[in-house]
Motif scaffolding. Structure first.
Motif, PDB file in Angstrom:
ATOM      1  N   LYS A  89       0.911  -1.302  -0.061  1.00  0.00           N
ATOM      2  CA  LYS A  89      -0.036   0.019   0.047  1.00  0.00           C
ATOM      3  C   LYS A  89       0.939   1.219  -0.024  1.00  0.00           C
ATOM      4  N   ILE A  90       0.555   2.256  -0.805  1.00  0.00           N
ATOM      5  CA  ILE A  90       1.170   3.443  -0.923  1.00  0.00           C
ATOM      6  C   ILE A  90       0.470   4.813  -0.680  1.00  0.00           C
ATOM      7  N   ALA A  91      -0.841   4.613  -0.806  1.00  0.00           N
ATOM      8  CA  ALA A  91      -1.696   5.811  -0.543  1.00  0.00           C
ATOM      9  C   ALA A  91      -3.170   5.376  -0.679  1.00  0.00           C
ATOM     10  N   GLU A  92      -3.819   6.071   0.159  1.00  0.00           N
ATOM     11  CA  GLU A  92      -5.468   5.900   0.222  1.00  0.00           C
ATOM     12  C   GLU A  92      -5.913   7.264   0.282  1.00  0.00           C
ATOM     13  N   THR A  93      -7.202   7.219  -0.221  1.00  0.00           N
ATOM     14  CA  THR A  93      -8.107   8.280  -0.322  1.00  0.00           C
ATOM     15  C   THR A  93      -9.657   8.057  -0.343  1.00  0.00           C
ATOM     16  N   SER A  94     -10.506   8.805  -0.446  1.00  0.00           N
ATOM     17  CA  SER A  94     -12.071   8.542  -0.298  1.00  0.00           C
ATOM     18  C   SER A  94     -12.550   9.056  -1.577  1.00  0.00           C
ATOM     19  N   ILE A  95     -13.410   8.245  -2.310  1.00  0.00           N
ATOM     20  CA  ILE A  95     -14.117   8.976  -3.211  1.00  0.00           C
ATOM     21  C   ILE A  95     -15.317   9.875  -2.929  1.00  0.00           C
ATOM     22  N   LEU A  96     -15.508   9.966  -1.633  1.00  0.00           N
ATOM     23  CA  LEU A  96     -16.703  10.763  -1.363  1.00  0.00           C
ATOM     24  C   LEU A  96     -16.294  12.350  -1.372  1.00  0.00           C
ATOM     25  N   ALA A  97     -17.579  13.019  -1.895  1.00  0.00           N
ATOM     26  CA  ALA A  97     -17.261  14.640  -1.595  1.00  0.00           C
ATOM     27  C   ALA A  97     -17.166  15.143  -0.337  1.00  0.00           C
ATOM     28  N   LYS A  98     -16.395  16.029  -0.059  1.00  0.00           N
ATOM     29  CA  LYS A  98     -16.211  16.454   1.505  1.00  0.00           C
ATOM     30  C   LYS A  98     -17.412  16.940   2.091  1.00  0.00           C
ATOM     31  N   ASP A  99     -18.526  17.149   1.434  1.00  0.00           N
ATOM     32  CA  ASP A  99     -19.725  17.622   2.206  1.00  0.00           C
ATOM     33  C   ASP A  99     -21.135  16.482   1.849  1.00  0.00           C
ATOM     34  N   PHE A 100     -20.506  15.370   1.232  1.00  0.00           N
ATOM     35  CA  PHE A 100     -21.466  14.415   1.069  1.00  0.00           C
ATOM     36  C   PHE A 100     -21.855  13.752   2.492  1.00  0.00           C
ATOM     37  N   LYS A 101     -23.305  13.581   2.259  1.00  0.00           N
ATOM     38  CA  LYS A 101     -24.225  12.821   3.140  1.00  0.00           C
ATOM     39  C   LYS A 101     -25.052  11.848   2.574  1.00  0.00           C
ATOM     40  N   GLY A 102     -25.028  10.762   3.030  1.00  0.00           N
ATOM     41  CA  GLY A 102     -26.004   9.815   2.454  1.00  0.00           C
ATOM     42  C   GLY A 102     -25.324   8.418   2.357  1.00  0.00           C
ATOM     43  N   GLY A 103     -25.958   7.483   1.543  1.00  0.00           N
ATOM     44  CA  GLY A 103     -25.500   6.172   1.257  1.00  0.00           C
ATOM     45  C   GLY A 103     -24.437   6.052   0.234  1.00  0.00           C
ATOM     46  N   THR A 104     -23.473   5.318   0.341  1.00  0.00           N
ATOM     47  CA  THR A 104     -22.525   5.084  -0.795  1.00  0.00           C
ATOM     48  C   THR A 104     -22.584   3.500  -1.083  1.00  0.00           C
ATOM     49  N   GLY A 105     -21.969   3.274  -1.945  1.00  0.00           N
ATOM     50  CA  GLY A 105     -21.695   1.798  -2.561  1.00  0.00           C
ATOM     51  C   GLY A 105     -21.148   1.726  -3.841  1.00  0.00           C
ATOM     52  N   ALA A 106     -19.662   1.945  -3.508  1.00  0.00           N
ATOM     53  CA  ALA A 106     -18.678   2.177  -4.718  1.00  0.00           C
ATOM     54  C   ALA A 106     -18.638   0.974  -5.507  1.00  0.00           C
ATOM     55  N   ALA A 107     -18.466   1.028  -6.879  1.00  0.00           N
ATOM     56  CA  ALA A 107     -18.941   0.012  -7.698  1.00  0.00           C
ATOM     57  C   ALA A 107     -17.963  -0.729  -8.623  1.00  0.00           C
ATOM     58  N   ALA A 108     -17.673   0.262  -9.822  1.00  0.00           N
ATOM     59  CA  ALA A 108     -16.739  -0.470 -10.791  1.00  0.00           C
ATOM     60  C   ALA A 108     -15.492   0.677 -10.810  1.00  0.00           C
ATOM     61  N   ILE A 109     -14.480   0.157 -11.338  1.00  0.00           N
ATOM     62  CA  ILE A 109     -13.058   1.007 -11.511  1.00  0.00           C
ATOM     63  C   ILE A 109     -12.347   0.452 -12.851  1.00  0.00           C
ATOM     64  N   LYS A 110     -12.109   1.607 -13.754  1.00  0.00           N
ATOM     65  CA  LYS A 110     -11.431   0.961 -14.878  1.00  0.00           C
ATOM     66  C   LYS A 110     -10.418   2.406 -15.160  1.00  0.00           C
ATOM     67  N   ILE A 111      -9.437   2.077 -16.005  1.00  0.00           N
ATOM     68  CA  ILE A 111      -8.238   2.697 -16.379  1.00  0.00           C
ATOM     69  C   ILE A 111      -8.578   2.963 -17.925  1.00  0.00           C
ATOM     70  N   SER A 112      -8.474   4.313 -18.618  1.00  0.00           N
ATOM     71  CA  SER A 112      -8.613   4.559 -19.785  1.00  0.00           C
ATOM     72  C   SER A 112      -7.641   3.887 -20.766  1.00  0.00           C
ATOM     73  N   PRO A 113      -7.924   3.485 -22.202  1.00  0.00           N
ATOM     74  CA  PRO A 113      -7.094   2.683 -23.037  1.00  0.00           C
ATOM     75  C   PRO A 113      -5.826   3.301 -22.862  1.00  0.00           C
ATOM     76  N   ASP A 114      -5.395   4.819 -22.897  1.00  0.00           N
ATOM     77  CA  ASP A 114      -4.128   5.483 -22.949  1.00  0.00           C
ATOM     78  C   ASP A 114      -3.366   5.015 -21.747  1.00  0.00           C
ATOM     79  N   GLY A 115      -4.048   4.741 -20.657  1.00  0.00           N
ATOM     80  CA  GLY A 115      -3.622   4.341 -19.270  1.00  0.00           C
ATOM     81  C   GLY A 115      -3.224   5.903 -18.462  1.00  0.00           C
ATOM     82  N   LYS A 116      -3.962   6.774 -18.869  1.00  0.00           N
ATOM     83  CA  LYS A 116      -3.708   8.208 -18.159  1.00  0.00           C
ATOM     84  C   LYS A 116      -4.546   8.484 -17.102  1.00  0.00           C
TER      85      LYS A 116
END
Length: 370
Positions: free
Chosen positions: A252-279
């Protein structure tokens, strides 16, 4: 005569360009909430964002996630249906889009939710069963009965969601020497050595990697150079970056949250993908968030948030980026549509095209060649 040759050459070049811009979009669906045939094949034009239905399967029960063979001739699907679940094999004619049922077998665990395949095997994650199973491939593309089962044991700190093991994904390492598997119930990534030629011990455990308690690891993806792994955790929207070495180890080298700072409510992170150019890295979140986060991938594997925007639907379970990188399509399980976004290849940002594919409960999306 020279003018005629030029005209013919231009026409041929245009036709070739048109053909290169067209791909098949395969969609797996749930069939228990609305009318669906199961697997759908659309032709998608990556130059214009236009689409048309080519074909579909017939009466296939909830083929939620799909995996296509390297030769583009077969589709493998999990049939996510409680104790009536199965794993199915289909013949696939990419030109016509025709999907032909070959056979199915029991996954020896409820609710298979993800799968991968190579020339020898089909490897499946059983969510409710908390196990990984391996089927061998027959010469005709069909699958054998389960040849290996690996049962995960234990539980996590979230009493409601982590009462036992819940295997959520299986992924080949870039060199195919390992299979990585996320267990949402145990807050662990399992790393297995892979021997495709074995008859009943294709996977042997190398090690496990713990992630934050209660985070619920769901899906991961490798960077284009294979040096980094990005993991999204469903239960608390944590996004973790690991370095990866060819011995099959994660750090492990880093960790963050995908939630906006002011977000309130339910979360259910789903899919994660990288663009074909890798950027660029893209991650969807469901429940009350219903958005997609865009990150720029830096040279050292670090990520920087570019934007976060609504996916314009409810339940963005999966998404796919066409091979040209021009468009990103998000499937919404609950609003029964696929929203088509144009991608800015320079910034990674998404622009709504106003185009939608209306379809019952889309769950898994992937592109193939025609």
């Amino acid at each position: 005569m020279k003018g005629l040759y030029m005209l013919l050459f231009s026409a041929l070049a245009f036709t070739t360009s048109e053909a290169q811009n067209k791909f098949n979009l395969l969609i797996g669906t749930y069939t228990n909430t609305c009318q669906s045939n199961g697997i759908y094949v659309y032709e998608f034009n990556a130059a214009s964002g236009e689409f048309k239905l080519k074909n579909s399967s017939e009466s296939v029960v909830s083929p939620s996630y799909l995996s296509v063979s390297a030769d583009n001739k077969f589709i493998y699907a999990v049939n996510e249906n409680g104790d009536q679940s199965a794993v199915s094999a289909f013949g696939y004619n990419a030109k016509s889009g025709k999907v032909t049922f070959l056979n199915k077998n029991e996954p020896l665990g409820n609710d298979p939710c993800h799968l991968i395949n190579d020339s020898k095997n089909v490897i499946v994650a059983n969510y409710s069963g908390g196990s990984i199973v391996v089927f061998k491939k027959n010469p005709d593309g069909s699958i054998t009965k389960v040849q290996q089962i690996l049962q995960h044991e234990g539980k996590g700190v979230n009493v409601a969601r982590q009462e036992k093991a819940h295997v959520h994904q299986v992924v080949f390492s870039p060199d195919k020497k390992f299979v990585l598997s996320n267990d949402l119930g145990l807050d662990k990534i399992f790393i297995y050595k892979y021997n495709p030629y074995s008859n009943n011990e294709m996977l042997t455990l190398k090690e496990t990697v713990d992630v934050k308690a209660g985070s619920g690891p769901r899906h991961l993806t490798f960077s284009k150079d294979g040096k980094f792994v990005y993991l999204i955790q469903e239960l608390d929207a944590t996004l973790t970056t690991f370095s990866y070495d060819k011995s099959g180890s994660l750090k492990k080298i880093a960790e963050t949250s995908i939630l906006a700072k002011d977000f309130k409510g339910g979360t259910g992170a789903a899919a994660i993908k990288i663009s074909p150019d890798g950027k660029f890295l893209y991650v969807t979140d469901r429940v009350d968030a219903n958005n997609i986060s865009v990150y720029k991938i830096l040279k050292n594997g670090a990520i920087a948030l570019v934007e976060q925007q609504s996916t314009l639907g409810k339940g963005p379970r999966d998404f796919a980026i066409d091979p040209s990188g021009n468009y990103l399509l998000v499937g919404h399980q609950y609003t029964n549509n696929i929203v088509i976004f144009k991608r800015d290849k320079t910034t990674g940002k998404l622009i709504d095209t106003g185009k939608k594919i209306e379809l019952c409960s889309p769950v898994g999306l992937l592109f193939t060649k025609i």
